[in-house]
Design a protein around this motif. Structure first.
Motif, mmCIF file in Angstrom:
data_model
loop_
_atom_site.group_PDB
_atom_site.id
_atom_site.type_symbol
_atom_site.label_atom_id
_atom_site.label_comp_id
_atom_site.label_asym_id
_atom_site.label_seq_id
_atom_site.Cartn_x
_atom_site.Cartn_y
_atom_site.Cartn_z
ATOM 1 N N ILE A 169 7.159 4.962 -9.016
ATOM 2 C CA ILE A 169 6.794 3.551 -9.032
ATOM 3 C C ILE A 169 5.813 3.228 -10.172
ATOM 4 N N GLY A 170 4.923 4.200 -10.458
ATOM 5 C CA GLY A 170 3.938 3.982 -11.513
ATOM 6 C C GLY A 170 4.556 3.815 -12.899
ATOM 7 N N PHE A 226 4.779 -5.124 2.733
ATOM 8 C CA PHE A 226 3.492 -5.802 2.912
ATOM 9 C C PHE A 226 2.361 -4.793 3.092
ATOM 10 N N TYR A 236 -7.207 2.398 -7.228
ATOM 11 C CA TYR A 236 -7.083 1.090 -7.896
ATOM 12 C C TYR A 236 -8.419 0.649 -8.515
ATOM 13 N N GLU A 296 11.458 7.670 -4.410
ATOM 14 C CA GLU A 296 11.189 8.195 -3.081
ATOM 15 C C GLU A 296 9.801 7.748 -2.652
ATOM 16 N N GLY A 297 9.715 6.933 -1.650
ATOM 17 C CA GLY A 297 8.402 6.478 -1.208
ATOM 18 C C GLY A 297 8.522 5.301 -0.265
ATOM 19 N N SER A 352 -0.613 -7.767 -0.628
ATOM 20 C CA SER A 352 0.463 -7.440 -1.572
ATOM 21 C C SER A 352 1.805 -7.365 -0.851
ATOM 22 N N SER A 406 -1.450 -0.807 5.678
ATOM 23 C CA SER A 406 -0.542 -1.796 6.264
ATOM 24 C C SER A 406 -0.933 -2.083 7.703
ATOM 25 N N ASN A 426 0.558 -5.122 -5.961
ATOM 26 C CA ASN A 426 -0.689 -4.399 -6.241
ATOM 27 C C ASN A 426 -0.647 -3.715 -7.615
ATOM 28 N N VAL A 427 0.539 -3.241 -7.996
ATOM 29 C CA VAL A 427 0.686 -2.570 -9.297
ATOM 30 C C VAL A 427 0.440 -3.580 -10.428
HETATM 31 P P1 ATP Z 1 5.248 7.179 -6.525
HETATM 32 O O1 ATP Z 1 5.250 8.306 -5.522
HETATM 33 O O2 ATP Z 1 6.597 6.492 -6.625
HETATM 34 O O3 ATP Z 1 4.761 7.548 -7.854
HETATM 35 P P2 ATP Z 1 3.119 6.009 -4.830
HETATM 36 O O4 ATP Z 1 2.689 7.342 -4.397
HETATM 37 O O5 ATP Z 1 2.090 4.995 -5.207
HETATM 38 O O6 ATP Z 1 4.195 6.085 -6.035
HETATM 39 P P3 ATP Z 1 3.908 4.986 -2.221
HETATM 40 O O7 ATP Z 1 2.735 5.547 -1.534
HETATM 41 O O8 ATP Z 1 5.256 5.243 -1.665
HETATM 42 O O9 ATP Z 1 4.059 5.379 -3.741
HETATM 43 O O10 ATP Z 1 3.645 3.374 -2.307
HETATM 44 C C1 ATP Z 1 4.544 2.545 -2.946
HETATM 45 C C2 ATP Z 1 4.158 1.098 -2.706
HETATM 46 O O11 ATP Z 1 4.327 0.765 -1.334
HETATM 47 C C3 ATP Z 1 2.706 0.723 -2.989
HETATM 48 O O12 ATP Z 1 2.485 0.508 -4.362
HETATM 49 C C4 ATP Z 1 2.556 -0.540 -2.172
HETATM 50 O O13 ATP Z 1 3.008 -1.653 -2.907
HETATM 51 C C5 ATP Z 1 3.489 -0.345 -0.982
HETATM 52 N N1 ATP Z 1 2.844 -0.092 0.326
HETATM 53 C C6 ATP Z 1 3.159 -0.705 1.475
HETATM 54 N N2 ATP Z 1 2.412 -0.273 2.489
HETATM 55 C C7 ATP Z 1 1.571 0.626 2.014
HETATM 56 C C8 ATP Z 1 0.542 1.440 2.591
HETATM 57 N N3 ATP Z 1 0.216 1.373 3.871
HETATM 58 N N4 ATP Z 1 -0.071 2.286 1.779
HETATM 59 C C9 ATP Z 1 0.274 2.389 0.488
HETATM 60 N N5 ATP Z 1 1.223 1.608 -0.109
HETATM 61 C C10 ATP Z 1 1.858 0.752 0.647
#
Ligand code: ATP
Length: 290
Positions: A57-58, A96, A124, A16-17, A184, A165, A77-78
């Protein structure tokens, strides 16, 4: 409880994300048929021995590097941040974003060298430290897992480094961008020691993924053209091998069909109109197997 089948190829994606919707869309466009529901932990494809696991995702790099799953979809980025022992197979052209350094709008910081001895809040830290080390600028980092933008206002840090983004979140929090560390996008990663049987499945999977990615970067184009412009026209649209040319009912006219790259699309259309092509029709391509 449903069990995973060890003969199936396993792909971990974000539960979910930000990447979830586009990842599911990409898999469906690649021709995989499967059901999804928010509470499901994994789905089995109906038309391919592929199991899709929904996780944080982590956790995906760990699952892939240890072989718990064969494949994963994460943001590049990961990979930059964690340097996991996995192979990168494909850039997926979605998700992106950029890791940027930002400072409070009203501050006097003009370039990253002004951040010498300052504290930068980020999720990061490895990427940020490496970037400043390379630039020869000494900084401190503080690792924050969410709402990094608030830290300058709290007095914890003088600058932040976060993924953006559009930049609208920065503006909303009275921050301005100083520098980009890297760009990324979503990538497909794989375990480094996939067995032969799974490798065969992976090869098939890759044909499908690449078919969708190629189709996205090309458009199908049809047009009418007077015979005499053909040499010029061929230079503008060489096609994959060469354009398809057929005579039209109207004397001296041809129908020309070809594919053109999405990124030079408008430029190509303008050039075609200029040399005399008419009735230009452009169609999206669903899949393109090269
Ligand atoms: P999770 O909740 O699954 O443990 P998370 O909180 O890092 O992970 P998200 O914030 O949904 O998850 O981000 C997932 C991925 O989306 C990021 O690692 C990145 O590659 C991508 N991404 C794209 N646009 C953005 C943005 N504006 N901000 C953050 N991440 C972005």
């Amino acid at each position: 409880m449903k069990k995973l089948n060890s003969n199936n190829i396993k792909l971990a994606i974000q539960k979910e994300g930000r990447l979830t919707e586009e990842t599911l869309d990409f898999l469906k466009r690649s021709g995989f048929i499967f059901e999804t529901s928010k509470r499901q932990l994994f789905s089995l494809c109906r038309n391919f021995p592929l199991e899709i696991l929904y996780v944080r995702i982590g956790d995906i790099p760990k699952y892939v590097s240890s072989g718990i799953v064969d494949l994963g979809i994460v943001g590049q980025n990961v990979l930059y941040e964690e340097r996991p022992q996995v192979g990168k197979l494909l850039n997926l052209r979605f998700g992106f974003c950029s890791l940027v350094i930002a400072v409070p709008k009203e501050s006097n910081y003009k370039s990253i060298s002004d951040l010498e001895n300052k504290t930068i809040a980020t999720t990061y830290p490895n990427s940020v430290k490496k970037y400043f080390q390379k630039s020869g600028i000494g900084i401190e980092t503080i690792t924050i897992n969410g709402s990094v933008e608030i830290t300058p206002a709290l007095g914890i840090a003088q600058a932040i480094s976060d993924l953006v983004s559009t930049g609208s979140t920065l503006a909303l929090n009275d921050l301005r961008e100083l520098e980009t560390i890297y760009k990324s996008e979503a990538v497909l990663i794989a375990n480094k020691s996939i067995n032969i049987q799974k490798q065969n499945l992976l090869d098939k999977l890759m044909v499908r993924f690449k078919g969708v990615l190629s189709a996205d970067s090309y458009k199908y184009i049809m047009m009418n053209a007077p015979k005499e412009i053909l040499p010029k026209l061929k230079k503008i649209i060489p096609g994959l091998k060469s354009p398809t040319i057929a005579p039209l009912g109207k004397e001296g006219w041809l129908s020309v069909q070809s594919v053109i790259k999405e990124d030079i699309f408008w430029e190509t259309i303008e050039r075609l109109k200029k040399i005399g092509a008419t009735g230009i029709i452009v169609l999206p391509i669903e899949k393109m197997i090269l």
